[in-house]
Scaffold this active site. Structure first.
Site, mmCIF file in Angstrom:
data_model
loop_
_atom_site.group_PDB
_atom_site.id
_atom_site.type_symbol
_atom_site.label_atom_id
_atom_site.label_comp_id
_atom_site.label_asym_id
_atom_site.label_seq_id
_atom_site.Cartn_x
_atom_site.Cartn_y
_atom_site.Cartn_z
ATOM 1 N N TYR A 160 -3.581 42.050 39.694
ATOM 2 C CA TYR A 160 -2.459 41.678 40.668
ATOM 3 C C TYR A 160 -2.555 40.393 40.973
ATOM 4 O O TYR A 160 -1.441 39.737 41.123
ATOM 5 C CB TYR A 160 -2.691 42.769 41.817
ATOM 6 C CG TYR A 160 -1.688 42.654 42.793
ATOM 7 C CD1 TYR A 160 -0.156 43.229 42.789
ATOM 8 C CD2 TYR A 160 -1.758 41.931 44.079
ATOM 9 C CE1 TYR A 160 0.803 43.062 43.543
ATOM 10 C CE2 TYR A 160 -1.068 41.759 45.174
ATOM 11 C CZ TYR A 160 0.329 42.163 44.698
ATOM 12 O OH TYR A 160 1.370 42.339 45.998
HETATM 13 N N1 LIG Z 1 3.460 45.804 50.098
HETATM 14 C C1 LIG Z 1 2.632 44.913 50.217
HETATM 15 O O1 LIG Z 1 1.518 44.826 50.965
HETATM 16 C C2 LIG Z 1 2.911 43.848 49.523
HETATM 17 C C3 LIG Z 1 2.236 42.350 49.918
HETATM 18 C C4 LIG Z 1 2.677 41.147 49.283
HETATM 19 C C5 LIG Z 1 3.708 41.376 48.171
HETATM 20 N N2 LIG Z 1 4.219 42.470 47.877
HETATM 21 C C6 LIG Z 1 5.101 42.426 46.768
HETATM 22 O O2 LIG Z 1 6.363 42.904 47.200
HETATM 23 C C7 LIG Z 1 6.944 43.543 46.356
HETATM 24 C C8 LIG Z 1 7.588 44.819 46.692
HETATM 25 O O3 LIG Z 1 6.556 45.588 47.109
HETATM 26 P P1 LIG Z 1 6.717 46.913 47.990
HETATM 27 O O4 LIG Z 1 5.534 46.832 48.895
HETATM 28 O O5 LIG Z 1 7.979 47.158 48.587
HETATM 29 O O6 LIG Z 1 6.284 48.028 46.955
HETATM 30 P P2 LIG Z 1 7.094 49.559 46.689
HETATM 31 O O7 LIG Z 1 6.207 50.145 45.881
HETATM 32 O O8 LIG Z 1 7.411 49.872 48.052
HETATM 33 O O9 LIG Z 1 8.534 49.117 45.781
HETATM 34 C C9 LIG Z 1 8.408 48.653 44.539
HETATM 35 C C10 LIG Z 1 9.365 48.829 43.841
HETATM 36 O O10 LIG Z 1 9.496 48.312 42.363
HETATM 37 C C11 LIG Z 1 9.893 49.115 41.354
HETATM 38 N N3 LIG Z 1 9.185 48.977 40.084
HETATM 39 C C12 LIG Z 1 7.993 49.210 39.780
HETATM 40 N N4 LIG Z 1 7.860 48.864 38.502
HETATM 41 C C13 LIG Z 1 9.109 48.459 37.928
HETATM 42 C C14 LIG Z 1 9.666 48.134 36.712
HETATM 43 N N5 LIG Z 1 9.010 48.000 35.636
HETATM 44 N N6 LIG Z 1 10.891 47.691 36.772
HETATM 45 C C15 LIG Z 1 11.751 47.819 37.720
HETATM 46 N N7 LIG Z 1 11.473 48.167 39.183
HETATM 47 C C16 LIG Z 1 9.827 48.569 39.189
HETATM 48 C C17 LIG Z 1 9.298 50.548 42.107
HETATM 49 O O11 LIG Z 1 10.052 51.735 41.431
HETATM 50 C C18 LIG Z 1 9.511 50.445 43.696
HETATM 51 O O12 LIG Z 1 10.987 50.828 44.064
HETATM 52 C C19 LIG Z 1 5.938 43.673 44.976
HETATM 53 O O13 LIG Z 1 6.359 42.616 44.058
HETATM 54 C C20 LIG Z 1 4.831 43.547 45.591
HETATM 55 O O14 LIG Z 1 3.772 42.952 45.044
HETATM 56 C C21 LIG Z 1 3.799 43.764 48.501
#
Ligand SMILES: NC(=O)c1ccc[n+]([C@@H]2O[C@H](COP(=O)([O-])OP(=O)(O)OC[C@H]3O[C@@H](n4cnc5c(N)ncnc54)[C@H](O)[C@@H]3O)[C@@H](O)[C@H]2O)c1
Length: 257
Positions: A160
């Protein structure tokens, strides 16, 4: 909560990958509230439909089942968005997965590749399809959702962290390449948000992981998805006019660079 004026994105069309839930869904809500139409691209067909229904009162919401690892699916969805909306003004590369909480050498090659394929190559494939559309109209905004993990390298999170470091570097390279084109490319590096991204972590490790993540945040709390979305809305607007290839921190004081 939404931050921008309610016409700041009027007439703009945005694609939000991973837009079915979490941060992507919040970004879509802020874009709609600022007057944009949105297309949500996600692998989860059922949640996409629920989200479309929930957001529809705010404006025009299209959904496409797209796996960002698949260039054919991306090409099909991009041409559908262009036909339907007459152009694409904003791309948010938000789809992402966390991967298993194991030491770097214990990832299987398949696990490692899956995280890199979705978080980094998927974002690049979407840029590859949509940058030419933006270049033809000499305007666009690309917002990549990276992570503090990409700056710092989290333990038990090497795939990641590497994928998000790669996404930061992609943002910088693309920002330079497009600097005089009217297309601005920036990324956001949130600290932990309390979303379903942690659902993939085995239950026995989840609480430990969340406590460890929060202990590194001087403000001592999760970032709200609306806080990330407000930043993504500003980065998509004309108010953001002299920033490109840049990394915008939103980590409660964790990453002061
Ligand atoms: N939640 C955290 O702590 C956090 C912190 C920093 C960055 N992020 C980043 O923010 C972004 C969103 O994260 P989140 O927390 O909302 O996660 P989440 O799991 O709630 O949502 C992620 C979404 O991406 C979709 N997804 C997964 N694989 C996919 C693919 N191959 N093609 C299309 N869609 C796909 C999933 O179905 C889901 O709806 C991510 O890139 C994550 O790395 C999250």
């Amino acid at each position: 909560m939404t931050a921008l004026r309610n016409d700041a994105l009027a007439g703009r069309h945005a694609i939000v990958t991973g837009g079915a839930r979490g941060i992507g869904r919040a970004i879509a809500r802020h874009y709609l509230a600022a007057g944009a139409s949105v297309a949500l691209w996600d692998v989860d067909a059922a949640v996409l439909l629920d989200t479309r229904q929930a957001l529809a009162p705010l404006g025009t919401v299209a959904v496409e089942v797209v796996d960002v690892r698949d260039e054919a699916q991306i090409a099909r969805a991009a041409s559908q968005s262009q036909e339907r909306f007459g152009g694409i003004d904003i791309l948010v590369n938000n789809a992402g997965v966390l991967g298993p909480p194991v030491p770097a050498w214990e990832h299987t090659p398949a696990q490692w590749r899956e995280v890199l394929d979705i978080n980094l190559t998927g974002a690049w494939l979407c840029c590859r399809a949509i940058v030419p559309v933006m270049l033809a109209r000499r305007r666009g905004r690309i917002v990549n959702i990276a992570s503090v993990a990409g700056k710092e390298g989290n333990g038990l999170n090497a795939a990641y962290s590497a994928s998000k470091a790669g996404l930061i570097a992609l943002t910088k390279s693309l920002g330079k390449e497009l600097a005089s084109s009217g297309v601005l490319v920036n990324c956001i590096t949130p600290s932990a948000a309390d979303t379903e991204v942690f659902a993939a972590v085995p239950a026995e490790h989840r609480e430990q992981l969340r406590t460890a993540l929060l202990s590194r945040v001087p403000m001592g709390r999760f970032v709200e998805v609306d806080e990330v979305a407000a930043m993504a809305a500003w980065l998509a607007s004309d108010d953001c006019s002299f920033s490109t290839g840049a990394v915008f921190d939103i980590s409660g004081g964790r990453s002061m660079y």
